[in-house]
Write an enzyme that holds these catalytic residues in place. Sequence first.
Site, mmCIF file in Angstrom:
data_model
loop_
_atom_site.group_PDB
_atom_site.id
_atom_site.type_symbol
_atom_site.label_atom_id
_atom_site.label_comp_id
_atom_site.label_asym_id
_atom_site.label_seq_id
_atom_site.Cartn_x
_atom_site.Cartn_y
_atom_site.Cartn_z
ATOM 1 N N HIS A 67 0.847 -1.197 0.000
ATOM 2 C CA HIS A 67 0.000 0.000 0.000
ATOM 3 C C HIS A 67 0.883 1.247 0.000
ATOM 4 C CE1 HIS A 67 -3.219 2.760 0.866
ATOM 5 N NE2 HIS A 67 -4.103 1.806 1.127
ATOM 6 N N HIS A 107 -4.102 5.015 -3.218
ATOM 7 C CA HIS A 107 -5.271 5.880 -3.372
ATOM 8 C C HIS A 107 -4.982 6.814 -4.532
ATOM 9 C CE1 HIS A 107 -6.403 5.373 1.180
ATOM 10 N NE2 HIS A 107 -6.251 4.226 0.547
ATOM 11 N N GLU A 142 -7.096 2.039 -5.940
ATOM 12 C CA GLU A 142 -8.088 1.656 -4.945
ATOM 13 C C GLU A 142 -9.394 2.417 -5.181
ATOM 14 O OE1 GLU A 142 -6.654 1.463 -0.946
ATOM 15 O OE2 GLU A 142 -8.668 1.329 -0.093
ATOM 16 N N ASP A 175 -12.233 -1.799 -2.364
ATOM 17 C CA ASP A 175 -12.359 -1.687 -0.912
ATOM 18 C C ASP A 175 -13.847 -1.697 -0.575
ATOM 19 O OD1 ASP A 175 -12.736 -0.365 1.695
ATOM 20 O OD2 ASP A 175 -10.587 0.007 1.622
ATOM 21 N N HIS A 178 -15.224 1.388 1.172
ATOM 22 C CA HIS A 178 -15.218 2.557 0.282
ATOM 23 C C HIS A 178 -16.322 2.480 -0.769
ATOM 24 C CE1 HIS A 178 -10.609 3.217 1.093
ATOM 25 N NE2 HIS A 178 -11.336 3.243 2.186
ATOM 26 N N HIS A 210 -10.020 -5.079 -0.466
ATOM 27 C CA HIS A 210 -9.857 -4.723 0.940
ATOM 28 C C HIS A 210 -11.177 -5.042 1.625
ATOM 29 C CE1 HIS A 210 -6.484 -1.505 0.236
ATOM 30 N NE2 HIS A 210 -6.036 -2.731 0.173
ATOM 31 N N ASP A 223 -15.699 7.016 4.673
ATOM 32 C CA ASP A 223 -14.456 6.246 4.813
ATOM 33 C C ASP A 223 -14.020 6.056 6.266
ATOM 34 O OD1 ASP A 223 -12.099 4.884 4.511
ATOM 35 O OD2 ASP A 223 -11.083 6.426 3.338
ATOM 36 N N HIS A 225 -13.567 2.780 8.609
ATOM 37 C CA HIS A 225 -13.632 1.317 8.618
ATOM 38 C C HIS A 225 -14.168 0.799 9.949
ATOM 39 C CE1 HIS A 225 -10.112 1.180 5.496
ATOM 40 N NE2 HIS A 225 -11.053 2.017 5.160
ATOM 41 N N GLU A 255 -8.483 -4.367 6.632
ATOM 42 C CA GLU A 255 -7.941 -3.082 7.114
ATOM 43 C C GLU A 255 -8.851 -2.577 8.222
ATOM 44 O OE1 GLU A 255 -8.315 -1.028 3.289
ATOM 45 O OE2 GLU A 255 -6.146 -0.857 3.309
HETATM 46 ZN ZN ZN Z 1 -10.462 3.511 3.880
HETATM 47 FE FE FE Z 2 -8.589 0.214 1.594
HETATM 48 FE FE FE Z 3 -6.281 2.190 1.131
#
Ligand code: ZN
Ligand code: FE
Ligand code: FE
Length: 274
Positions: A67, A107, A142, A175, A178, A210, A223, A225, A255
């Site tokens: 990442h 990202h 991502e 993700d 996301h 993710h 965003d 998590h 994550e």
């Molecule tokens: Zn995130």
């Molecule tokens: Fe992610």
């Molecule tokens: Fe990320």
Amino acid sequence: MLFIGCHLSASNGNVAMIHTAESLGANTFAFFTRNPRGSKARELDPADCEKAVALLKEKGFGKLVAHGSYTMNLCTAREKDRLFAWDILKDDLQRMCYLPGNFYNFHPGSHVGQGMDTGIAQIVDALKYALEPDYPVTVLLETMAGKGSEVGSRFEELKAIIDGVGSEKLGVCLDTCHVYDAGYDIVNDLDGVLAEFDRIIGLDRLQALHLNDSKNPFTSHKDRHECIGRGSLGLATFCNIINHPKLKGKPMILETPNELPQYAQEIALLRSME
Ligand code: ZN
Ligand code: FE
Ligand code: FE
């Protein structure tokens, strides 16, 4: 084969991460190529990388999903800062050559008021600058939540970057937190979202996931998590994802806001649903 793992600290090197991953029941993992909130990178240790490559093969790990730094913004407005970010990307991709055959995810960036088209164009130029055709790495964009001026919360934006760069070495990391925050309803219509992904980008570009639950509701663009099963996505969504025939075999990285023991529990939980 279910390839599942989590984010690990890279501070003790690649071999140490493999042993940690194994102790958690993981057979892939993610790590930051440099300080996630800055630009400083560790000194590269080619001997450790070489050992890691052999060990990953021996243990049958899936591809790793490195990442990039959160602060690397390829489409920031000030040219000097933007070109600095482009050099960070180039350095990261050169480092990935010591772990050939793995993924580098990042990202895409935030256009900070320059407009989506300008942001996309700058990200395209950055990738053309940094990604040499002979680098043994696949670069993953991502999918983003669409917080602020983030680029990449719509599949169309990712497709525009991929088309602009025109490289086979470019893919997407989906993700789950996301995309749900961005307005793709993987809770009620995972098949529909994957069909949409296929229509816009092509599922052959979807290389990794993710796995994160979300603290916020659908289309919140936040965003944040959450641990698996404790957020707005819920456990059944993750059961659908890990068992979906179109997602089988792709590395899936947690994550979630956890320390290592809870990561081991989440990995075991997901494996129990396979
Ligand atoms: Zn995130
Ligand atoms: Fe992610
Ligand atoms: Fe990320």
